[in-house]
Design an enzyme around this catalytic site. Structure first.
Site: not given
Ligand code: PMV
Length: 396
Positions: A13, A55, A140-144, A146, A193, A204
């Site tokens: 996201k 990954n 960890g880039a704020g892109l959802g 997890s 989450e 997210d």
């Protein structure tokens, strides 16, 4: 229990508008990002549960018999509940993770075990499964990332345990679950989450489950009825950011200059609402003037976010480089570095897109062309996944 292989994917996201303002009770619009996490679940009969996350280089296996013999009553707290600290401690024991285990590994494994034991426990016998999860999303880039992981796990485990039906019919390349089934997937994904983030807003996992665009306001999440898929460039400045410190910075500025900062937040709220209205109108065949409005909203919000103090020289550079090519960008998420989005209008020539990507890459950024507003969690036939994804899941 189903015996077939399941292939599930779920999107990441981005926040289109309303980051930071949402912390102060304003509306935020979050949209699915068509960079996806893919999960392959294969039931097998070797008495093991295997989890592989290529990954982050994780491969773990547990004996089903051992898991079966555990007193899992610590998970019994009604139907779908918040993991308690006692449950987390017990799960750590079950996981058998070494003390020096990296945080990402620990959280990913705990979320998996929590969902596996909670969802599959209703079966007569815990299933022996081989699960691989691979993602296009940087962690960890704020892109959802997890949330996409938890959504894929919830969807696959609920399906293999026949808590929800497999919507993929013979001859289908891809399909999605019904609204009720998606609600159950989303509930369980939220639990995953919580295991990873403690106290997440739930946005997210909701975007990853439903896809498209979501409005988030004072804890209430609703899906926009119609929203077009828009082409974007997603640029990761790779400048590390600290969300907590940035959120605190905005709060301090609001306390220090309430007359100045409160109207900025109100204006961002109005930007989100206007964007929501325009997206709703865009429908199947968006008009050029609607793109112009979206671009103006992007520019205004980016200026506001700078005024709130969450900009960064790298994000200014992103805006300048794209502006020089007639394109409009804003930060997405917490700011202070991190990621930005650039809207790509239809009709833009591919060489122009490539030149922009090249220019951003030479600033030291990672830049990808993708889309927002993509479908939420989906189930795929083996032949419909492209070879890159197949190979990644095969660990090649
Ligand atoms: O970078 P992200 O996706 O974690 O977004 C942070 C969004 C904020 O509004 C800055 C914080 C929040 O909790 O909403």
């Amino acid at each position: 229990m189903l015996s077939e292989v399941l292939l599930v994917s779920a999107p990441g996201k981005v926040i289109l508008h309303g980051e930071h303002a949402v912390v102060h009770g304003k509306v935020a619009l979050a949209v699915s990002l068509n960079l996806r996490t893919f999960l392959r679940l294969q039931p097998h009969s070797n008495g093991k549960v295997d989890l592989s996350l290529p990954n982050i280089g994780i491969k773990r296996a547990w004996d089903v018999a051992r898991l079966q013999s555990l007193d899992a009553s610590f998970l019994e707290q009604g139907d779908v509940t918040t993991p308690t600290s006692e449950q987390v401690e017990k799960l750590k024991e079950v996981a058998g993770l070494p003390d020096d285990c990296a945080v990402t590994e620990r959280l990913a494994v705990l979320a998996f075990l929590y969902l596996y034991l909670s969802i599959c426990r209703k079966q007569r016998a815990l299933p022996s499964l081989d699960i691989v999860v691979w993602s296009e999303l940087p962690p960890g880039a704020g892109l959802g990332s997890s949330a996409a992981y938890s959504v894929c796990l919830a969807a696959a485990l609920l399906t293999v345990c026949e808590e929800i039906p497999n919507p993929l019919k013979d001859g289908d390349c891809v399909n999605r679950w019904t609204k009720e089934d998606l609600e159950l997937i989303n509930k369980w994904a939220f639990q995953g989450e919580r295991m990873i983030h403690g106290n997440p807003s739930g946005v997210d996992n909701a975007v990853s489950t439903w896809g498209g665009a979501l409005r988030y306001h004072q804890g209430k999440i609703s899906s926009l009825k119609r929203s077009p898929a828009l082409q974007i460039l997603l640029t990761n400045t790779k400048v590390p950011r600290n969300t907590r410190a940035l959120v605190a910075g905005v709060r301090n500025r609001l306390l220090k200059f309430p007359e100045i900062v409160a109207p900025l937040l109100t204006s961002i709220d109005a930007i989100s609402l206007e964007c929501e209205r325009v997206l709703g109108e865009m429908g199947e065949a968006p008009a050029p003037e609607q793109y112009v409005v979206l671009e103006e909203l992007i520019d205004m919000n980016q200026h506001h976010l700078n005024a709130l103090g969450v900009g960064h020289a790298s994000l200014d550079q992103l805006c300048q480089v794209t502006r020089a090519r007639g394109l409009h960008s804003k930060l997405t998420g917490a700011g202070g570095g991190g990621c930005g989005i650039t809207l790509l209008k239809p009709g833009l020539e591919q060489p122009e897109v490539e030149a922009t990507k090249q220019a951003l890459t030479s600033c030291g950024f990672d830049c990808l062309e993708t889309s927002i507003g993509a479908p939420g969690v989906s189930i795929h036939s083996a032949t419909s996944l492209d070879s890159r994804v197949q190979q990644a899941l095969d660990g090649l």
